[in-house]
Structures are given as structure tokens and as C-alpha cells.
Design a protein around this motif. Structure first.
Motif, mmCIF file in Angstrom:
data_model
loop_
_atom_site.group_PDB
_atom_site.id
_atom_site.type_symbol
_atom_site.label_atom_id
_atom_site.label_comp_id
_atom_site.label_asym_id
_atom_site.label_seq_id
_atom_site.Cartn_x
_atom_site.Cartn_y
_atom_site.Cartn_z
ATOM 1 N N VAL A 1 -0.687 8.290 1.828
ATOM 2 C CA VAL A 1 0.643 8.172 2.749
ATOM 3 C C VAL A 1 0.190 8.897 4.213
ATOM 4 O O VAL A 1 0.451 8.320 5.145
ATOM 5 C CB VAL A 1 1.784 9.064 2.099
ATOM 6 N N LYS A 2 -0.773 9.744 4.184
ATOM 7 C CA LYS A 2 -1.166 10.227 5.421
ATOM 8 C C LYS A 2 -1.867 9.204 6.310
ATOM 9 O O LYS A 2 -1.931 9.186 7.456
ATOM 10 C CB LYS A 2 -2.072 11.670 5.384
ATOM 11 N N GLN B 1 -9.054 2.181 5.634
ATOM 12 C CA GLN B 1 -10.058 1.366 4.897
ATOM 13 C C GLN B 1 -11.239 2.610 4.429
ATOM 14 O O GLN B 1 -11.658 2.145 3.399
ATOM 15 C CB GLN B 1 -10.930 0.535 6.197
ATOM 16 N N ASN B 2 -11.543 3.672 5.146
ATOM 17 C CA ASN B 2 -12.176 4.628 4.792
ATOM 18 C C ASN B 2 -11.697 5.148 3.390
ATOM 19 O O ASN B 2 -12.535 5.293 2.417
ATOM 20 C CB ASN B 2 -12.318 5.728 5.845
ATOM 21 N N LEU B 3 -10.492 5.135 3.296
ATOM 22 C CA LEU B 3 -9.813 5.896 2.048
ATOM 23 C C LEU B 3 -10.105 4.882 0.815
ATOM 24 O O LEU B 3 -10.379 5.385 0.035
ATOM 25 C CB LEU B 3 -8.439 6.148 2.200
ATOM 26 N N THR B 4 -9.885 3.490 1.160
ATOM 27 C CA THR B 4 -9.867 2.676 0.126
ATOM 28 C C THR B 4 -11.317 2.486 -0.471
ATOM 29 O O THR B 4 -11.363 2.436 -1.570
ATOM 30 C CB THR B 4 -9.477 1.275 0.850
ATOM 31 N N GLU C 1 0.785 -1.223 0.005
ATOM 32 C CA GLU C 1 0.006 0.146 -0.145
ATOM 33 C C GLU C 1 0.843 1.492 0.065
ATOM 34 O O GLU C 1 0.705 2.166 -0.653
ATOM 35 C CB GLU C 1 -0.805 0.068 1.124
ATOM 36 N N LEU C 2 1.737 1.306 0.886
ATOM 37 C CA LEU C 2 2.551 2.325 0.892
ATOM 38 C C LEU C 2 3.215 2.955 -0.370
ATOM 39 O O LEU C 2 3.230 4.056 -0.546
ATOM 40 C CB LEU C 2 3.235 2.455 2.174
ATOM 41 N N GLY D 1 -3.764 5.046 10.534
ATOM 42 C CA GLY D 1 -4.107 3.523 10.872
ATOM 43 C C GLY D 1 -4.876 2.874 10.145
ATOM 44 O O GLY D 1 -5.541 3.416 9.023
ATOM 45 N N ALA D 2 -5.458 1.640 10.487
ATOM 46 C CA ALA D 2 -6.177 0.734 9.498
ATOM 47 C C ALA D 2 -7.400 1.045 9.320
ATOM 48 O O ALA D 2 -7.982 1.150 8.115
ATOM 49 C CB ALA D 2 -6.271 -0.742 10.320
#
Ligand code: PHE
Length: 296
Positions: free
Chosen positions: A161-162, A172-175, A101-102, A167-168
Motif C-alpha cells: 500500500v505504501k 517494481q522493487n517490492l514486486t 495491485e492496490l 511510485g512505479a
């Protein structure tokens, strides 16, 4: 200007040895594509363009033409990069497959888009689980020619990145936002709904299903609502979210998400097929054929 990554090893694949760079970057082994590989590209390209005429966003179709992608053979990343870098400063880089991911976020934040170099086998024409060259190149790359969408993708990478540092739950919200916009987004154009999401444009079945079927919900874009909404990875989506423009997308996502993540942490997630009272409903899905097991 793109930076040249450090070559770390040669990787043995069923296509022969390919040079591998740090963070999984590979040089596109263009000369090694077989006639079958090129034929797969030709078949999928021609088929999708026909279906997408009148279904995909004009912005997508025009960008694809402007890039010089053609049905006759798999494009060379180096040719596309000349056009893309001149247009918006994005660069394609070959990769073996999904990145950590990163690393993925870091590439996007630097306007580098990772593209899987290998294409699916002939028996996988209609469906493949992992992203391959057709999904990445045909689906994702054209809109990087669009200045507003290109900026959105970079901002998403920076946000990733932020979120990774938070945190996880934030991730998940961003995904979910990525899923319901970049992968499965619809846009209103000429008073009708059109497709811009890569996961849709690279799929024959879903290109038709998302617009023509009565089964799924089609609901107006709402940032926090989307970030709470679960999704399907194994079936067509139960809900598609509709933006009015790429400007709406970039404006809505411009604020700092840190307080939003904190607020969302206190709230329940929303099942993929649920319609809420406050939703702007373009179409309420019949739910026909929906899987009943848990959404992601
Ligand atoms: N504004 C978001 C943040 O502060 C970053 C972002 C931009 C995320 C665009 C997604 C899309 O985290």
C-alpha cells in the motif's frame, strides 16, 4: 473476524453464474465443480506431494497437513478458514483471478488471502500461465498457518500500500522481493536447501529444477540485491535466493523501505542470471538452457 463483502452482481462464467462482490471477490461455487475438476486436484496434489517429500520445507508440508487439505477432492474454503482463522487469523476469499495491485495489497494488509476459485483444465495439468486454484491453494495457503510467515505476508501487504503511494519504481522493487521470496524462495533446513516458494511447490518441473539442476544460481538472501534483480515470468528462474529462516525474512524486511527505494532508484537493475562479487554463492549456475532475451 472477516468482513462480508458487498455482493455487486452475478458473473456468467463457463462454470455457470457466480456471485461477484466488490473488488472481484466471489463465493466459491463448490457444488459446481465437476468430477474432472476434482480429479485435476487429486492428480496434482498426489503428484506434488510425492515430489515435495524431502524437497519442500518441513514448515510447508506440516502446515499443509495441519490445514486438513487432502487429495480426494477440492477443499472448501469455508472448512480451511475455520482452521486458518483459529491458527493465525488469516481468511481465504475466493476471487475470479488477479486483482488490481492496490486491492491485493489491501487484502494482505488485512490478513485476507485471495484465492482463485477455478481450477485448470485437464490439458493444462503441467503448465498454466495464470494463477489458478491449485497454485493459490496448494502453493500459497499452507504457509499462512505459520505465524512468522503469516506476519511477513501481512507486512508485505502494508508495504505494498505504501509503495503504491510512492511510485512505479518502488512497486517494481517490492514486486521483485515478492517474486524471489513468496513465489520462488528457497530455505536452508537441516543443512540442505528446501523449497518454500509457491510458484515452485505448485510446479512439478520447477520443484525438481530449482534444487537438482546445475543451470540456475542459488544465492544467499540479500534484501537490496533482490530488489534490484530482474526475473523471468516465462521460464524457470535463473537465480533462486536462499533464506536461513522465516525470522530472517521478517527481520530483514522490518525497516522502513522509503530510504531504500530512494537509494535503489539511483542504481542499475541486475539481470536475472548475474552473480555479483559480494554474493553468498551456494551454487553458481552453468546457465545451460537460459533464455537470452530480456528479463522482466
Ligand atoms: N518494511 C517495509 C516498508 O516499510 C514493508 C515490508 C515488509 C515490505 C515486509 C515487504 C515485506 O515498506
Amino acid at each position: 473476524m472477516s468482513t462480508t463483502p458487498r455482493r455487486v452482481e452475478n458473473l456468467q462464467t463457463d462454470k455457470g453464474k457466480v456471485p461477484v462482490y466488490a473488488t472481484g471477490i466471489v463465493e466459491q461455487p463448490w457444488d459446481d465443480y465437476s468430477d474432472d475438476d476434482h480429479a485435476t486436484w487429486t492428480t496434482l496434489y498426489a503428484r506434488q506431494r510425492e515430489i515435495l517429500h524431502g524437497r519442500a520445507s518441513d514448515a510447508f508440508l506440516q502446515a499443509q497437513d495441519a490445514m486438513g487439505m487432502t487429495p480426494d477432492r477440492i477443499p472448501k474454503f469455508s472448512d480451511l478458514n475455520e482452521v486458518l482463522e483459529a491458527a493465525t487469523g488469516w481468511t481465504l476469499m475466493g476471487v475470479e483471478g488477479l486483482l488490481p495491485e492496490l486491492d491485493f495489497f489491501d487484502h494482505l494488509a488485512n490478513r485476507r488471502f485471495p484465492v482463485t476459485w477455478w481450477i485448470r483444465r485437464p490439458d493444462q495439468i503441467d503448465y498454466i500461465e495464470e494463477p489458478d486454484l491449485f497454485h493459490d491453494l496448494f502453493g500459497h495457503v499452507p504457509l499462512l498457518m505459520n505465524p512468522v510467515f503469516g506476519d511477513y505476508m501481512q507486512a508485505y501487504g502494508q508495504g505494498g500500500v505504501k509503495a503504491h503511494g510512492i511510485g512505479a519504481d518502488a512497486l517494481q522493487n517490492l514486486t521483485r522481493l515478492y517474486w524471489y521470496t513468496v513465489e520462488f524462495g528457497l530455505i536452508r533446513e537441516h543443512g540442505a536447501l528446501r523449497i518454500y516458494g509457491s510458484g515452485i511447490v505448485s510446479s512439478k518441473g520447477e520443484s525438481i529444477h530449482c534444487l537438482d539442476s546445475d543451470a540456475p544460481n542459488r544465492i544467499g538472501f540479500d534484501l537490496e540485491r533482490i530488489m534490484r534483480t530482474r526475473y523471468r515470468i516465462d521460464t524457470y528462474q535463473k537465480t533462486y535466493f536462499v533464506i536461513d529462516s522465516f525470522e530472517q525474512l521478517i527481520e530483514a524486511t522490518r525497516p522502513d523501505f522509503t530510504p531504500i527505494y530512494a537509494r535503489l532508484a539511483e542504481q542499475e537493475s541486475i539481470p536475472a542470471g548475474t552473480v555479483l562479487d559480494g554474493d553468498k554463492v551456494y551454487h553458481r549456475g552453468t546457465g545451460e538452457g537460459w533464455a537470452t532475451d530480456a528479463d522482466t
